[in-house]
Write an enzyme that holds these catalytic residues in place. Structure first.
Site, PDB file in Angstrom:
ATOM      1  N   VAL A 210      14.364   0.399 -43.978  1.00  8.48           N
ATOM      2  CA  VAL A 210      13.917   1.722 -44.402  1.00  8.48           C
ATOM      3  C   VAL A 210      14.066   2.719 -43.253  1.00  8.48           C
ATOM      4  CG1 VAL A 210      11.926   3.067 -45.197  1.00  8.48           C
ATOM      5  CG2 VAL A 210      12.239   0.718 -45.986  1.00  8.48           C
ATOM      6  N   CYS A 211      14.702   3.849 -43.561  1.00 12.17           N
ATOM      7  CA  CYS A 211      14.741   4.977 -42.635  1.00 12.17           C
ATOM      8  C   CYS A 211      14.136   6.174 -43.365  1.00 12.17           C
ATOM      9  CB  CYS A 211      16.168   5.251 -42.147  1.00 12.17           C
ATOM     10  SG  CYS A 211      17.289   5.852 -43.424  1.00 12.17           S
ATOM     11  N   ASN A 212      14.398   7.373 -42.910  1.00  9.61           N
ATOM     12  CA  ASN A 212      13.822   8.558 -43.558  1.00  9.61           C
ATOM     13  C   ASN A 212      14.376   8.791 -44.955  1.00  9.61           C
ATOM     14  OD1 ASN A 212      12.101   9.339 -41.468  1.00  9.61           O
ATOM     15  ND2 ASN A 212      13.735  10.434 -40.421  1.00  9.61           N
TER      16      ASN A 212
ATOM     17  N   PHE B 262      12.212   6.196 -46.920  1.00  9.99           N
ATOM     18  CA  PHE B 262      10.760   6.316 -47.054  1.00  9.99           C
ATOM     19  C   PHE B 262      10.373   7.501 -47.929  1.00  9.99           C
ATOM     20  CE2 PHE B 262       6.731   8.193 -45.846  1.00  9.99           C
ATOM     21  CZ  PHE B 262       5.883   7.124 -46.033  1.00  9.99           C
TER      22      PHE B 262
END
Length: 131
Positions: free
Chosen positions: A83-85, A112
């Site tokens: 998970v990243c932004n 996210f």
């Protein structure tokens, strides 16, 4: 020379990317959610409950099944959701994990922010990353 759009397309061609609701279901079934976002983003926006925080610069060492520095739960058949932004850096990172032998590694479509927008649980941010 390859541009970032080509790198991203190549990375995603090996992934079975997951939407937020599916990621939550996979987590409940034992998948490991790995948050690679910077501390400032996690502090400001929150984190996915029961996710593991691993700084991007340490990701391969902590998730390589053959590494002496790997997380204890990591094995080649472990489902991992990075998970990243917003779901871009996580695609590149998940493809790197594939090259290390984690054939079930993938990433979260929309990152996210898509998880949060879907109304899924979020805990306060700022958890220290795995050293």
């Amino acid at each position: 020379m390859t541009g970032i759009d080509d790198l991203l397309a190549s990375a995603r061609s090996v992934l079975d990317r997951v939407e937020p609701e599916r990621a939550q279901k996979l987590q409940a079934e034992g998948a490991l959610i790995v948050d690679i976002r910077p501390h400032a983003n996690r502090l400001a926006e929150g984190e996915i409950p029961d996710s593991v925080i691993v700084e991007r610069i340490h990701l391969e060492w902590r998730l390589d099944p053959a590494s002496e520095w790997r997380l204890p739960e990591v094995r080649a058949d472990l489902p991992v959701i990075v998970v990243c932004n917003e779901g871009y850096a996580s695609s590149l990172a998940a493809a790197d994990l594939h090259r290390l032998g984690l054939s079930r590694a993938t990433d979260l479509v929309g990152g996210f922010r898509a998880w949060r927008a879907a109304g899924l649980p979020v805990r306060p941010g700022g958890t220290p990353a795995v050293p």
